[in-house]
Design an enzyme around this catalytic site. Structure first.
Site, short mmCIF file in Angstrom:
data_model
loop_
_atom_site.label_atom_id
_atom_site.label_comp_id
_atom_site.label_asym_id
_atom_site.label_seq_id
_atom_site.Cartn_x
_atom_site.Cartn_y
_atom_site.Cartn_z
CG ASP A 261 -7.86 -5.92 8.32
OD1 ASP A 261 -6.79 -6.47 7.99
OD2 ASP A 261 -8.96 -6.30 7.89
CG ASP B 80 -1.84 -1.17 1.24
OD1 ASP B 80 -2.16 -1.70 0.18
OD2 ASP B 80 -2.23 -1.59 2.34
#
Length: 591
Positions: A530, A306
């Site tokens: 997460d 990311d």
């Protein structure tokens, strides 16, 4: 350990980001005062607000003489504003007065350099921005909220000099075309023990998963953290030899200003910490991996999840673009950090580098597809690297996008309308990860990568099985009923990335499953959170992102939809047994 802001794609025009929704609640820029020649500063203060709480990011630009130690001071305008947990500084508060002192590793600040720090806070009544800051007792005053973002330093026309990689690789084995073929994967015993602590976990606990190196301390092991384990890099490599494994997977994940559009997985290094990234993070990892003792292992490095796509979709000019993404694009931290990692690690003969390439729900739109390929190429040739240091790319890392959508094709039409007009697809060119990965591979070759590059697809959480899985196409009443009734990805919106309710384990790790695909992999170890559902104070630098809050009603990046996140989640990377149980229950193929 694993920091996870996972991403998912937005609208065609709303390029989404990695982990989540940073919506600036305000920006205050405080330019230099000319009264003091030695200490002069420019401070920006941005916040992401929600009822009763906020996350603040503070960037301090030193435009005076070089500093050797610093103290930032400011006063909250409202008595109900409190600092709860901070990072990159030693934070304290007395009444409404707040002080942040440098850590041991970021006290030296060159003239012209910027340091970034932040904190999670609480408020009652209102949350106005501080109007004045001091640095080492000198006031940075004047200025008001700008109507346009402050200018950033333009990127250098040539990358800064770095230590060149060796001209010849060490004698550490011969590279093969596909490191997954004919090789047994390393099973991380720390993850295996967690998996087997949940009923039925022994059905999947022998699958290979990646080892996440999300901070400098993880190189030697962090037995007291909630995410990294006691094993360091050398411990895992020794264990891999003991297991007779043929390959082992590491995630290289600690860029300066990491996850520039995220909150749940911000890292330990500030945006100007590229020298520390090289010397204290990449160099020690490379030194261990280059040990001839490990020459028989195929060492697979997943490079910086990311990161590079954020430079395309989450900078100024994009909806939700952030100051941090502007900063790391301008100063070259991501491009040169990735280039340095590729060069240093790629020089080792038995190492295979795969760069993260987002997923179809992030860059599957025409406006993002080509520019992201170009950005990946720019990083691959930065800081002394070449495309030969890139063995391939990985998509869907830690995300939930379905591997295949069996009942929807992007070419389908309903009553004369293309399914691309549906709210779910929203003019994307792809409906699943396999079709995207194969197409993106072709694009990457066209911009200059080697023709034999391979793709990896993370299938750790994209199975979407269980009773909610459709068994056929949706009704043809409209493009929306057709797509929503037939899609196996059951998320509320493709922009939702955090601890998704209803998700299941996907395909088990498998070598060479499809043309152009080196492997299906479990790079995100199933069962690792997460991000936390609510703000949880911690000393691991893990922030709170509202996209992990099941009560949050969303933002532009997810179509102002509910997040679909599971409740009672711990901080990112920590073990989340309820999620792991759900993943097994909804596995596809079923367990």
């Amino acid at each position: 350990m694993n920091v996870w802001r996972r991403l998912s794609g937005p609208r065609r025009a709303l390029a989404l980001t990695g982990a989540g929704a940073l919506v600036a609640g305000g920006l205050v820029t405080l330019p230099v005062t000319v009264a003091h020649a030695a200490t002069q500063c420019d401070v920006s203060y941005t916040t992401n607000d929600w009822p009763g709480g906020f996350t603040a990011t503070v960037n301090i630009k030193n435009i005076g003489d070089a500093l050797n130690g610093w103290t930032l001071g400011f006063t909250f305008p409202d008595a109900g504003q409190k600092v709860q947990q901070g990072w990159s500084a030693r934070w304290s508060q007395s009444g409404q007065n707040v002080t942040a002192q440098n850590e041991s590793w970021n006290g030296a600040v060159a003239s012209g350099a910027t340091i970034s720090l932040g904190f999670n806070g609480a408020w009652s009544g209102s949350n106005p921005k501080p109007t004045s800051f001091t640095l080492n007792g000198v006031t940075c005053n004047g200025g008001t909220t700008p109507t346009t973002p402050p200018p950033t330093t333009p990127p250098p026309t040539t990358p800064p000099p770095t230590t060149p990689p060796p001209t010849t690789p060490p004698p550490n084995g011969q590279k093969v075309d596909n490191p997954y073929v004919g090789a047994k994967g390393y099973v991380n015993p720390e993850w295996k023990a967690k998996a087997e602590s949940v009923a039925g976990g022994n059905r999947v606990s022998n699958n290979p998963t990646a080892v996440w190196l999300d901070r400098i301390a993880a190189i030697n092991g962090t037995p007291d953290s909630s995410s990294n384990g006691a094993f360091g890099v050398r411990d895992h490599l020794n264990e891999a030899l003991k297991q007779g494994a043929g390959y082992i997977q590491f995630v290289i994940y600690n860029l300066p200003g990491r996850d520039c559009a995220a909150l749940a997985s911000n890292g330990e290094l500030g945006p100007n910490d590229l020298p520390r990234y090289k010397a204290e993070y990449i160099d020690p990892i490379a030194a261990i991996q280059a040990d001839p003792k490990y020459a028989s292992l195929r060492i697979i490095n997943i490079i910086e999840i990311d990161s590079l796509p954020n430079l395309v979709t989450n900078t100024s000019g994009n909806p939700g673009g952030t100051v941090m993404c502007d900063t790391v694009k301008a100063n070259g931290a991501y491009v040169n950090g990735v280039g340095y990692a590729l060069a240093k690690l790629g020089a080792i003969g038995n190492v295979y580098n795969y760069i993260d390439a987002a997923h179809h729900g992030w860059i599957g739109w025409d406006s993002n597809f080509g520019p992201t390929a170009d950005q990946l190429k720019a990083a691959a040739v930065a800081s002394g690297s070449t495309v030969n240091n890139v063995h391939g790319f990985i998509v869907n890392t830690a995300n939930y996008s379905a591997l295949k959508e069996p009942y929807i094709k992007i070419t389908d039409t309903v009553n004369g309308q293309t399914v691309r007009q549906s709210k779910w697809i929203d003019w994307n060119q792809y409906v699943d990860e396999l079709s995207f990965a194969q197409a993106f591979r072709n694009k990457l070759v066209s911009v200059g990568f080697n023709s034999n590059i391979g793709m990896l697809i993370d299938t750790s959480r994209n199975g979407w099985g269980g009773t909610a899985r459709p068994t056929g196409p949706g009704a043809t009443t409209s493009v929306d009923t057709y797509v929503n009734g037939g899609r196996v990805d059951r998320r509320i919106h493709a922009g939702n990335w955090c601890n998704q309710a209803g998700a299941g384990l996907g395909e088990r790790p498998k070598a060479a499953p499809e043309p152009g695909i080196d492997a299906y992999v479990w790079v995100k170890p199933p069962g690792e959170s997460d991000g936390s559902s609510t703000a949880i104070p911690n000393n691991e630098g893990k922030g709170f992102d509202r996209m992990c809050d099941p009560t949050y009603t969303g933002n532009a990046r997810n179509g102002n939809s509910m997040t679909g996140a599971l409740p009672n989640a711990p901080i990112s990377g920590a073990w989340f047994p309820a999620q792991f149980a759900q993943l097994m229950q909804n596995a596809y193929p079923a367990l």
